[in-house]
Design a protein around this motif. Structure first.
Motif, PDB file in Angstrom:
ATOM      1  N   UNK A 165      31.001  39.613  39.140  1.00 40.03           N
ATOM      2  CA  UNK A 165      32.374  39.526  39.613  1.00 40.03           C
ATOM      3  C   UNK A 165      32.912  38.107  39.414  1.00 40.03           C
ATOM      4  N   UNK A 166      34.168  37.998  38.975  1.00 39.92           N
ATOM      5  CA  UNK A 166      34.731  36.685  38.655  1.00 39.92           C
ATOM      6  C   UNK A 166      34.908  35.794  39.880  1.00 39.92           C
ATOM      7  N   UNK A 167      34.974  36.402  41.060  1.00 45.21           N
ATOM      8  CA  UNK A 167      35.189  35.620  42.280  1.00 45.21           C
ATOM      9  C   UNK A 167      33.922  35.426  43.112  1.00 45.21           C
ATOM     10  N   UNK A 179      44.898  44.722  49.870  1.00 50.72           N
ATOM     11  CA  UNK A 179      45.393  45.761  48.961  1.00 50.72           C
ATOM     12  C   UNK A 179      45.118  45.361  47.512  1.00 50.72           C
ATOM     13  N   UNK A 180      45.244  44.076  47.212  1.00 51.14           N
ATOM     14  CA  UNK A 180      45.005  43.598  45.843  1.00 51.14           C
ATOM     15  C   UNK A 180      43.572  43.872  45.414  1.00 51.14           C
ATOM     16  N   UNK A 181      42.610  43.638  46.317  1.00 51.39           N
ATOM     17  CA  UNK A 181      41.212  43.882  45.955  1.00 51.39           C
ATOM     18  C   UNK A 181      40.947  45.369  45.722  1.00 51.39           C
TER      19      UNK A 181
END
Length: 210
Positions: A165-167, A179-181
């Motif tokens: 995962x990039x984060x 909501x974005x995730x």
């Protein structure tokens, strides 16, 4: 000359597209296994079972009302999109004695969609902690036995997630307060695991015909 260029594009473009998608299948065709042998909720609540289903597993704890916003996000972004798949279910873990709060939450969710595959499993504090511990993740339950994170469990009781995962690097769960995730990450991962099982089913059916 123009005809040759057009013909060249018409010939080359399909090859490029094929190579792109073939590469995608190899790289993204399977959702990584992060933990083997997750405890089945049937060990604490015989009315519910994870094995044999693709499950979104959550822990709503003692204050279910405080998790209502998380439940709405999950319902709108994940359940309404994938709830029609036969092998898909939502299982939220709550302490015993919280049936009335659960029914209130289901009534609210029912105003937005059907709740046929929203299931709740009940357990003691020790059982809930044992189930959560079996995920072997880097996420912790709070003192109310809840977490905003939900987890993808496959039909064989394996925790699925991301290893690049990039984060976060290794991503065990998805934050339902974001909501974005849910939109940008969890939707994609649920798509991948559903596609993985559909492809496996098609392959098994083809093998039987041979």
């Amino acid at each position: 000359m123009k005809k040759k260029i057009v013909l060249g594009i018409l010939f080359i473009l399909p090859v490029v597209v094929y190579l792109f998608f073939a590469s995608g299948v190899n790289n993204f065709g399977r959702l990584p296994i992060l933990t083997e042998n997750v405890m089945d909720v049937s060990q604490m609540d015989p009315a519910r079972q994870l094995k044999g289903k693709i499950t979104v597993l959550g822990f709503f704890g003692t204050d279910i009302g405080a998790m209502q916003g998380n439940a709405f996000n999950l319902n709108q972004k994940i359940y309404k999109r994938f709830g029609e798949f036969n092998d898909f279910q939502m299982v939220m873990v709550v302490p015993k004695g919280k049936q009335e709060q659960v029914e209130e939450l289901k009534a609210e969710l029912g105003k937005l969609s059907n709740v046929d595959k929203w299931y709740f499993a009940y357990g003691s504090e020790a059982e809930i902690k044992s189930l959560f511990s079996s995920l072997d993740s880097n996420i912790e339950l709070d003192n109310q036995l809840s977490t905003p994170y939900v987890f993808i469990i496959d039909k064989d009781l394996k925790l699925r997630g991301r290893t690049d995962d990039e984060d976060e690097g290794t991503k065990y769960g998805f934050d339902t307060s974001s909501v974005a995730e849910l939109n940008n990450k969890m939707v994609d991962d649920v798509k991948i695991i559903l596609a993985e099982y559909r492809l496996a089913l098609k392959k098994n059916n083809a093998d039987r015909i041979k």
